[in-house]
Design an enzyme around this catalytic site. Structure first.
Site, PDB file in Angstrom:
ATOM      1  N   ASP A 168       0.228  -9.740   8.486  1.00 47.00           N
ATOM      2  CA  ASP A 168      -0.327  -9.999   6.973  1.00 47.00           C
ATOM      3  C   ASP A 168       0.622  -9.660   6.055  1.00 47.00           C
ATOM      4  OD1 ASP A 168      -2.661 -10.952   7.653  1.00 47.00           O
ATOM      5  OD2 ASP A 168      -4.027  -8.676   7.281  1.00 47.00           O
ATOM      6  N   GLY A 169       1.385  -8.779   6.389  1.00 48.56           N
ATOM      7  CA  GLY A 169       2.808  -8.492   5.344  1.00 48.56           C
ATOM      8  C   GLY A 169       3.498  -9.604   5.199  1.00 48.56           C
ATOM      9  N   ALA A 197      -9.433   9.543  -6.067  1.00 45.38           N
ATOM     10  CA  ALA A 197      -9.663  10.887  -6.179  1.00 45.38           C
ATOM     11  C   ALA A 197      -9.965  11.420  -7.623  1.00 45.38           C
ATOM     12  CB  ALA A 197      -8.264  11.701  -5.711  1.00 45.38           C
ATOM     13  N   ARG A 220     -10.405   9.718 -15.317  1.00 47.04           N
ATOM     14  CA  ARG A 220      -9.476  10.668 -14.814  1.00 47.04           C
ATOM     15  C   ARG A 220      -9.479  11.113 -13.355  1.00 47.04           C
ATOM     16  NH1 ARG A 220     -12.537  12.281 -19.232  1.00 47.04           N
ATOM     17  NH2 ARG A 220     -11.322  12.867 -21.029  1.00 47.04           N
ATOM     18  N   ASN A 237      -3.887  -9.208  -2.365  1.00 54.46           N
ATOM     19  CA  ASN A 237      -4.733  -8.226  -2.170  1.00 54.46           C
ATOM     20  C   ASN A 237      -5.209  -7.344  -3.109  1.00 54.46           C
ATOM     21  OD1 ASN A 237      -4.733  -8.888   0.718  1.00 54.46           O
ATOM     22  ND2 ASN A 237      -3.460  -7.117   1.278  1.00 54.46           N
ATOM     23  N   GLU A 238      -4.300  -6.511  -3.932  1.00 53.76           N
ATOM     24  CA  GLU A 238      -4.946  -5.547  -4.855  1.00 53.76           C
ATOM     25  C   GLU A 238      -3.760  -5.238  -5.912  1.00 53.76           C
ATOM     26  OE1 GLU A 238      -2.562  -4.049  -2.038  1.00 53.76           O
ATOM     27  OE2 GLU A 238      -4.511  -3.989  -1.264  1.00 53.76           O
ATOM     28  N   ASP A 250      -6.443  10.428  -9.747  1.00 49.43           N
ATOM     29  CA  ASP A 250      -4.835   9.921  -9.129  1.00 49.43           C
ATOM     30  C   ASP A 250      -4.819   8.418  -9.386  1.00 49.43           C
ATOM     31  OD1 ASP A 250      -4.825  12.311  -7.941  1.00 49.43           O
ATOM     32  OD2 ASP A 250      -5.074  11.756  -5.947  1.00 49.43           O
TER      33      ASP A 250
END
EC number: 2.7.1.23
Length: 268
Positions: A45-46, A185, A148, A122-123, A150
């Site tokens: 996929d990469g 997070a 707020r 992808n993102e 990561d």
């Protein structure tokens, strides 16, 4: 038909690339790395992600097909031992096109300079260079929350099985034109509060991210990482462009999900 082949770069992938190149040229297909009608990726996929960004300027003219020489991929559906069969299919059989939605990310800066536009298969992720990310999230022009934590991950349906899944996001069928926002997070206590759940936005909804203070942001677009200074806003929405895959046989999405994540391994 004009074609190009992108290899992962290891010995077996490079060998298969040269073998297919020779076979396809014997069938009178034309090798053209600049303006191919079809791009074959040999790797995983990469490798296909790299090929997508290499040819993102001609998505309406170029289709992709992948051979995976490693683990099962979500984009590469042919096995190395099927390479000769794929060559014959490419040379002799009209293929169908499957289109997947993409993510458009637009970065605007405080100084009012030229906006920067990216496409992701992808993102895209947003983090600060140092410390926690504090950023307003607007949906359809209205403030939704102040995040707020990561960082945030904005993914496509086809990318929902990648980093998004690791963050607890939903897996979305790529026929649904949408984007998904997943938290990294987040800080939730008596003072700060976020929705705490992934958000799935349809094509006609735009997400705008606005940092609360001028700061340097580390933004990823698939495998690429770019640091932007003095960001005013980050606009995310379903892109008008789509990636086109050449299909010669069924490639069921949910079967790929099952085989990748929950298929049982039987011992002899």
């Amino acid at each position: 038909m004009k074609f190009a082949i992108r290899s992962r770069g290891d010995q077996s992938s490079n060998g298969l690339k040269m073998k297919m190149k020779n076979y396809l040229q014997e069938f009178d297909l034309i090798w053209d790395e600049e303006e191919p009608d079809i791009v074959i990726t040999v790797g995983g996929d990469g490798t296909l992600l790299y090929a997508f960004h290499r040819y993102k300027h001609r998505l309406d003219k170029t289709a992709f097909v992948g051979i995976h020489t490693g683990h099962l991929g979500f984009y590469a559906d042919w096995l190395p031992e099927e390479a000769e069969k794929l060559v014959i299919e490419l040379a002799k059989t009209p293929y169908q096109i499957a289109e997947y939605p993409l993510l458009e990310t637009i970065i605007r800066h405080i100084d009012g300079g030229k906006e920067v536009v990216y496409l992701a298969l992808n993102e895209s992720t947003v983090k600060t260079v140092d410390g926690s990310l504090v950023i307003d999230v607007e949906i359809k022009g209205e403030r939704f929350e102040t995040f707020r934590g990561d960082g945030l991950c904005i993914s496509t349906p086809s990318g929902s099985t990648a980093y998004n899944k690791a963050l607890g996001g939903a897996i979305i069928h790529p026929s649904l034109e949408s984007i998904q926002i997943a938290e990294m997070a987040s800080i939730n206590n008596r003072v700060f509060r976020t929705i705490g759940s992934p958000l799935i936005l349809p094509k006609h909804h735009t997400c705008m991210l606005k940092p609360k203070e001028a700061t340097d942001l580390k933004i990823t677009i698939d495998h690429k990482t770019i640091v932007h200074k003095d960001v005013k806003s980050i606009q995310c929405r379903v892109a008008n462009e789509k990636i086109r895959f050449a299909r010669f046989r069924p490639f069921p999405f949910w079967k790929r999900v099952r085989d990748s994540f929950v298929a049982e391994t039987w011992e002899s």
